[in-house]
Design a protein around this motif. Structure first.
Motif, short mmCIF file in Angstrom:
data_model
loop_
_atom_site.label_atom_id
_atom_site.label_comp_id
_atom_site.label_asym_id
_atom_site.label_seq_id
_atom_site.Cartn_x
_atom_site.Cartn_y
_atom_site.Cartn_z
N SER A 1 80.43 53.06 75.86
CA SER A 1 80.04 51.82 75.20
C SER A 1 81.24 51.20 74.48
CB SER A 1 78.91 52.09 74.21
OG SER A 1 78.62 50.94 73.46
N GLY A 2 82.01 52.03 73.78
CA GLY A 2 83.20 51.54 73.08
C GLY A 2 84.23 51.00 74.04
N ALA A 3 84.41 51.67 75.18
CA ALA A 3 85.38 51.21 76.17
C ALA A 3 84.94 49.88 76.77
CB ALA A 3 85.55 52.26 77.27
N GLU A 4 83.63 49.75 77.02
CA GLU A 4 83.12 48.49 77.57
C GLU A 4 83.34 47.34 76.59
OE1 GLU A 4 79.09 49.53 78.42
OE2 GLU A 4 79.59 50.33 80.40
N MET A 5 83.10 47.60 75.30
CA MET A 5 83.31 46.57 74.29
C MET A 5 84.79 46.19 74.23
SD MET A 5 80.53 47.63 71.28
CE MET A 5 81.82 47.87 70.16
N PHE A 6 85.66 47.19 74.30
CA PHE A 6 87.09 46.92 74.27
C PHE A 6 87.50 46.08 75.47
CE2 PHE A 6 91.31 48.08 75.85
CZ PHE A 6 92.09 47.65 74.78
N LEU A 7 87.06 46.49 76.66
CA LEU A 7 87.46 45.77 77.87
C LEU A 7 86.88 44.36 77.89
CD1 LEU A 7 87.16 48.63 80.50
CD2 LEU A 7 89.25 47.60 79.57
N ASP A 8 85.67 44.21 77.38
CA ASP A 8 85.05 42.88 77.32
C ASP A 8 85.88 41.97 76.40
OD1 ASP A 8 83.04 40.93 77.85
OD2 ASP A 8 82.23 41.31 75.84
N GLY A 9 86.27 42.47 75.25
CA GLY A 9 87.09 41.70 74.32
C GLY A 9 88.46 41.39 74.91
N TRP A 10 89.01 42.36 75.62
CA TRP A 10 90.31 42.19 76.24
C TRP A 10 90.26 41.12 77.32
CZ3 TRP A 10 92.20 43.67 81.22
CH2 TRP A 10 93.58 43.60 81.35
#
Length: 109
Positions: free
Chosen positions: A94-103
């Motif tokens: 979930s954290g990685a998805e949020m990071f990639l989405d923001g990126w």
């Protein structure tokens, strides 16, 4: 010269209080929100490993009846470790998805 008062306790500052309430895991004060869960998994695995020794001792003494509660406890510890591992995995994905989405949003600007 020894520090005294607020200087001796940097957590008394406004910044330290803000950081501790937003970035720690509560009572442990750990700086990582996943710390307690990681420690739980480690404790479960450590317990399961220790129980292996108790089971081996019981079997060596021909005490299968004594070994049975240790086997049950070992299974419970392994189950706890697996549950914790899944929870950590879900948090990290979930954290990685949020990071990639923001990126990816930042790249579109």
């Amino acid at each position: 010269m020894p520090l005294s008062g607020k200087e001796a306790h940097p957590r008394n500052t406004k910044e330290a209080r803000r950081t501790s309430s937003t970035e720690t895991s509560g009572a442990t004060g750990a700086p990582d929100k996943d710390y307690n869960l990681v420690r739980y998994v480690e404790a479960c695995l450590s317990n399961a490993l220790r129980l292996e020794t108790y089971i081996a001792d019981a079997e060596r003494d021909k005490g299968t009846e004594v070994g049975d509660p240790f086997r049950k406890a070992r299974a419970d510890s392994r189950t706890g470790a697996e549950l914790g591992r899944r929870l950590l995995g879900a948090r990290w994905v979930s954290g990685a998805e949020m990071f990639l989405d923001g990126w990816s949003r930042a790249g579109r600007r």
